[in-house]
Design a protein around this motif. Structure first.
Motif, PDB file in Angstrom:
ATOM      1  N   MET A   1       1.487  -1.192  -0.004  1.00  0.00           N
ATOM      2  CA  MET A   1      -0.245  -0.207  -0.297  1.00  0.00           C
ATOM      3  C   MET A   1       1.173   0.979  -0.140  1.00  0.00           C
ATOM      4  SD  MET A   1      -2.667   1.156   2.808  1.00  0.00           S
ATOM      5  CE  MET A   1      -4.120  -0.166   2.278  1.00  0.00           C
ATOM      6  N   LYS A   2       1.027   1.948  -0.491  1.00  0.00           N
ATOM      7  CA  LYS A   2       1.401   2.957  -0.762  1.00  0.00           C
ATOM      8  C   LYS A   2       0.994   4.564  -0.455  1.00  0.00           C
ATOM      9  CE  LYS A   2       4.650   1.955  -5.223  1.00  0.00           C
ATOM     10  NZ  LYS A   2       5.086   1.908  -4.073  1.00  0.00           N
ATOM     11  N   TYR A   3       1.964   5.186   0.382  1.00  0.00           N
ATOM     12  CA  TYR A   3       0.883   6.834   0.864  1.00  0.00           C
ATOM     13  C   TYR A   3       1.156   7.861   0.363  1.00  0.00           C
ATOM     14  CZ  TYR A   3      -0.239   3.128   4.665  1.00  0.00           C
ATOM     15  OH  TYR A   3      -0.740   1.374   5.045  1.00  0.00           O
ATOM     16  N   ILE A   4       0.446   8.814  -0.375  1.00  0.00           N
ATOM     17  CA  ILE A   4       1.008  10.238  -1.413  1.00  0.00           C
ATOM     18  C   ILE A   4       0.761  10.950   0.297  1.00  0.00           C
ATOM     19  CG2 ILE A   4       0.800  10.935  -3.266  1.00  0.00           C
ATOM     20  CD1 ILE A   4      -0.568   8.977  -4.336  1.00  0.00           C
ATOM     21  N   LEU A   5       1.829  11.472   0.229  1.00  0.00           N
ATOM     22  CA  LEU A   5       1.185  12.846   1.132  1.00  0.00           C
ATOM     23  C   LEU A   5       1.934  14.434   0.493  1.00  0.00           C
ATOM     24  CD1 LEU A   5       3.073  11.285   4.666  1.00  0.00           C
ATOM     25  CD2 LEU A   5       0.647  11.150   3.432  1.00  0.00           C
ATOM     26  N   ASP A   6       0.706  15.280   0.823  1.00  0.00           N
ATOM     27  CA  ASP A   6       1.836  16.492  -0.062  1.00  0.00           C
ATOM     28  C   ASP A   6       2.514  17.386   1.091  1.00  0.00           C
ATOM     29  OD1 ASP A   6       1.950  18.956  -0.952  1.00  0.00           O
ATOM     30  OD2 ASP A   6      -0.522  19.449  -0.435  1.00  0.00           O
ATOM     31  N   PHE A   7       3.706  17.807   1.139  1.00  0.00           N
ATOM     32  CA  PHE A   7       4.591  18.286   1.944  1.00  0.00           C
ATOM     33  C   PHE A   7       4.543  19.772   1.414  1.00  0.00           C
ATOM     34  CE2 PHE A   7       6.141  14.270   3.235  1.00  0.00           C
ATOM     35  CZ  PHE A   7       5.601  13.929   4.431  1.00  0.00           C
ATOM     36  N   LYS A   8       3.748  19.990   1.081  1.00  0.00           N
ATOM     37  CA  LYS A   8       3.121  21.817   0.124  1.00  0.00           C
ATOM     38  C   LYS A   8       2.837  21.867   1.695  1.00  0.00           C
ATOM     39  CE  LYS A   8       4.109  20.833  -5.123  1.00  0.00           C
ATOM     40  NZ  LYS A   8       3.728  20.583  -6.148  1.00  0.00           N
ATOM     41  N   ARG A   9       3.095  23.026   2.207  1.00  0.00           N
ATOM     42  CA  ARG A   9       2.844  23.645   3.223  1.00  0.00           C
ATOM     43  C   ARG A   9       3.625  24.506   3.821  1.00  0.00           C
ATOM     44  NH1 ARG A   9       5.019  19.118   5.643  1.00  0.00           N
ATOM     45  NH2 ARG A   9       6.388  19.545   7.158  1.00  0.00           N
ATOM     46  N   ASP A  10       2.965  25.518   4.653  1.00  0.00           N
ATOM     47  CA  ASP A  10       3.526  26.387   4.912  1.00  0.00           C
ATOM     48  C   ASP A  10       5.444  26.057   5.911  1.00  0.00           C
ATOM     49  OD1 ASP A  10       4.573  29.248   6.470  1.00  0.00           O
ATOM     50  OD2 ASP A  10       3.332  29.619   7.485  1.00  0.00           O
ATOM     51  N   TYR A  11       6.771  27.036   5.016  1.00  0.00           N
ATOM     52  CA  TYR A  11       7.790  26.210   5.453  1.00  0.00           C
ATOM     53  C   TYR A  11       7.722  27.082   6.715  1.00  0.00           C
ATOM     54  CZ  TYR A  11       8.215  23.800   0.923  1.00  0.00           C
ATOM     55  OH  TYR A  11       8.045  23.231   0.297  1.00  0.00           O
ATOM     56  N   LYS A  12       7.196  27.775   8.045  1.00  0.00           N
ATOM     57  CA  LYS A  12       7.279  28.177   8.711  1.00  0.00           C
ATOM     58  C   LYS A  12       6.763  27.310   9.690  1.00  0.00           C
ATOM     59  CE  LYS A  12       7.709  33.382   7.278  1.00  0.00           C
ATOM     60  NZ  LYS A  12       7.382  34.703   7.121  1.00  0.00           N
ATOM     61  N   ASP A  13       6.583  26.220   9.183  1.00  0.00           N
ATOM     62  CA  ASP A  13       5.610  25.485  10.411  1.00  0.00           C
ATOM     63  C   ASP A  13       6.758  24.934  10.936  1.00  0.00           C
ATOM     64  OD1 ASP A  13       4.015  23.764  11.905  1.00  0.00           O
ATOM     65  OD2 ASP A  13       2.684  22.586   9.832  1.00  0.00           O
ATOM     66  N   VAL A  14       7.372  25.487  11.998  1.00  0.00           N
ATOM     67  CA  VAL A  14       8.567  24.170  12.548  1.00  0.00           C
ATOM     68  C   VAL A  14       8.529  23.691  13.291  1.00  0.00           C
ATOM     69  CG1 VAL A  14      10.907  26.021  11.597  1.00  0.00           C
ATOM     70  CG2 VAL A  14       9.115  26.817  14.076  1.00  0.00           C
ATOM     71  N   PHE A  15       7.194  23.809  13.894  1.00  0.00           N
ATOM     72  CA  PHE A  15       6.551  23.627  14.980  1.00  0.00           C
ATOM     73  C   PHE A  15       5.887  21.641  14.687  1.00  0.00           C
ATOM     74  CE2 PHE A  15       6.740  27.384  16.128  1.00  0.00           C
ATOM     75  CZ  PHE A  15       8.054  27.331  17.133  1.00  0.00           C
TER      76      PHE A  15
END
Length: 240
Positions: free
Chosen positions: A1-15
């Motif tokens: 099973m493959k999981y496709i995730l979207d990591f395109k988000r606010d790069y300031k989200d360091v938390f």
């Protein structure tokens, strides 16, 4: 099973706040997120250590466990940083490694007795956060429960749903009489307060632990550790 995730988000989200989107929190216990196990989850029939998932044959009923030294799954290339920064490294954690398995037992971050309390709460909290996030994106994740003495129950049992599924390990918990006593007391407290419908036990299943689980009417699945399997082969029933 493959999981496709979207990591395109606010790069300031360091938390890693994105991991909490849609989560519910245990507001009475440090706002640690609840781990809502996917409804209708198929329980594992095999556990694979994180360090060996590259070697695992595809198995729809196997789960990854993290009952290993922290440095193996944590650190620069570990699961937490991979999720926090969106960096996926084949030599560290990447979601491709989960293609051969069905789900995970949430990471077993250490909570040593001489750690500052805030660090122990943090390690419990990020394990729950990973489990909460994975379940919401469709990767089955079962919360791991690890405790010290009674003073740790407040945060160690935070984020657990009543009458749900939990995983427990005996590794390092039965070495001395004190360790044994603390483990048994915590197990009884877990069963009587959270009342899990199923307990996944990894490590060693003693007759005392078996009796406690059965006396509480708890369904349990036992997966021996590599050490326990070797001891069973060598000594058989003499260890009971």
């Amino acid at each position: 099973m493959k999981y496709i995730l979207d990591f395109k988000r606010d790069y300031k989200d360091v938390f890693g706040a994105y991991m909490l989107k849609g989560a519910e929190f245990d507001i009475d216990h440090y706002d640690i997120p609840y781990v809502d196990v996917i409804e209708g989850i198929v329980l594992p029939d095999r556990l694979v250590p994180y360090s060996k998932i590259n070697l695992a044959d595809p198995d729809e009923n196997a789960f990854v466990h993290f009952y290993q030294d922290d440095y193996i799954f944590d650190g620069t290339y570990g699961i937490w940083n991979a999720l926090l920064y969106g960096h996926q490294f084949k030599k560290g954690f990447c979601f491709e490694k989960l293609n051969n398995v069905k789900g995970i037992i949430c990471p077993d971050y250490s909570i040593y007795g001489d750690m500052p309390k805030d660090q122990k709460i943090w390690n419990v909290g990020r394990s729950r956060r990973i489990g909460s996030y994975f379940n919401r994106i469709g990767i089955p994740a079962i919360p791991n429960v690890h405790w010290l003495g009674p003073e740790s129950y407040e945060y160690c049992l935070a984020g657990l749903r009543f009458n749900s599924i939990v995983a427990v390990s005996t590794l390092g918990c039965l070495r001395s009489n004190l360790d044994h006593q603390l483990f048994i007391s915590g197990l009884v407290y877990l069963l009587e307060t959270v009342k899990p419908k199923t307990v996944i036990l990894y490590g060693t299943l003693t007759e005392e632990i078996r009796s406690i689980l059965e006396s509480h009417g708890i369904e349990y699945l036992y997966f021996p550790s590599e050490i326990s399997e070797a001891m069973e082969v060598k000594y058989g029933n003499e260890r009971k």
